[in-house]
Design an enzyme around this catalytic site. Structure first.
Site, PDB file in Angstrom:
ATOM      1  CG  LEU A  48      -9.780  12.465  14.967  1.00 47.18           C
ATOM      2  CD1 LEU A  48      -8.323  12.705  15.851  1.00 47.18           C
ATOM      3  CD2 LEU A  48     -10.746  12.459  16.009  1.00 47.18           C
ATOM      4  CG  ASP A  49      -4.913  10.709  11.196  1.00 39.40           C
ATOM      5  OD1 ASP A  49      -5.185  11.684  10.410  1.00 39.40           O
ATOM      6  OD2 ASP A  49      -3.958  10.283  11.586  1.00 39.40           O
TER       7      ASP A  49
END
Length: 304
Positions: A48-49
């Site tokens: 997840l960024d």
């Protein structure tokens, strides 16, 4: 001289639904949680960024065998797109590379454009991603100022619902297939509108069978850990929660024995295709099986 066993940590098994905070990479969040749990083995289920928050399932022990099913699962996001500017990274951390006017847009035109992105579409992965080119991560090449050609890939946007629209702001609810890059989706929508766009905020609220309802924050974990690891263990979900969307079959002891030896078995009244959750008669989870063309069930991932 006998080899020393250097394996450290507790041998725990289960799944934690972490509410990843902004500013941490998925691996940084994983290492913090792994340390709190004093866990021997742990892994996350797809990055997840750093600039995104929300649901990051973490698998411990035997559950890591099943993390691949979450990598391939559908995702659910709540996001805000900033209209009028495209950036080098597709989000607010990049430099603006294009600016466009938004004054001639209307909610009707925005809605029509969003509808065009519903369903199966082709998407070119961004340079700022963890995909590899000749063994090198694309984001590492991007940081060197390099850009390489990327093949477009088919993804599916199951739903893209407009929650709020203002002249320079789109708030969206998106359900999509694996491999979807929301930053690229923002860029493509911005290009279609002619004004440019980037992700201003991104929060993941669903991964496969999991929703945001049972997420746990790092602050909660730290507070719980102060009282001892038993409290942390109570926050873990069972392994089979990873695959609870699959149909289930229960095996009598004799049949379960052969399956656990790696042999395909006949299961009366089992589904005729696909993947299955497999249990003993006593409800003990054995793992995931796959229905063969001849109707037998073969082991695919088993709990030790």
């Amino acid at each position: 001289m006998p080899r020393r066993n250097r394996t450290k940590g507790r041998n725990i098994t289960g799944v934690l639904l972490l509410d990843k905070p902004l500013g941490l990479t998925s691996n940084e969040a994983l290492q913090q949680v792994k340390s709190l749990y004093q866990a021997r083995k742990a892994g996350h289920t797809g990055s997840l960024d750093k600039a995104a928050s929300g649901l990051l399932p973490l698998c411990f022990g035997e559950a890591t065998k099943f993390s691949g099913f979450l990598l391939n699962a559908d995702k659910h996001y709540h996001t805000v797109f900033q209209l009028g500017a495209q950036t080098s990274t597709g989000d607010a951390e990049g430099e603006v590379v294009f600016r466009g006017a938004t004054g001639n847009l209307s909610q009707r035109r925005v809605a029509q454009t969003l509808a065009a992105f519903h369903g199966a579409i082709m998407q070119v992965p961004p340079m700022f991603s963890a995909l590899k080119h000749k063994g090198e991560r694309l984001y590492k090449l991007a940081h060197q100022g390099l850009e390489v050609e990327r093949e477009p890939r088919e993804i599916t946007i199951h739903n893209i619902d407009l929650l709020d629209y203002r002249e320079t702001r789109l708030e969206l609810d998106i359900r999509c297939s694996k491999g979807t890059y929301i930053r690229t989706l923002a860029e493509d929508i911005g290009k279609e509108l002619g004004c440019g766009a980037h992700v201003q905020a991104l929060r993941r609220i669903g991964v496969g069978p999991y929703t945001a309802a049972n997420m746990v924050t790092l602050a909660t974990l730290e507070h719980t850990a102060a009282a001892g690891v038993p409290g942390l263990d109570e926050l873990l979900l069972d392994i089979d929660s990873v695959v609870r969307d699959m149909p289930a079959v229960h095996l009598i002891e004799a049949v379960a024995f052969y399956l656990c030896q790696g042999q395909p078995v006949t299961v009366p009244q089992a589904p005729t295709q696909g993947l299955l959750r497999i249990y003993r008669e006593d409800q003990r989870f054995l793992g995931v099986g796959e229905v063969l063309p001849d109707g037998r069930v073969a082991p695919k991932r088993l709990v030790s």
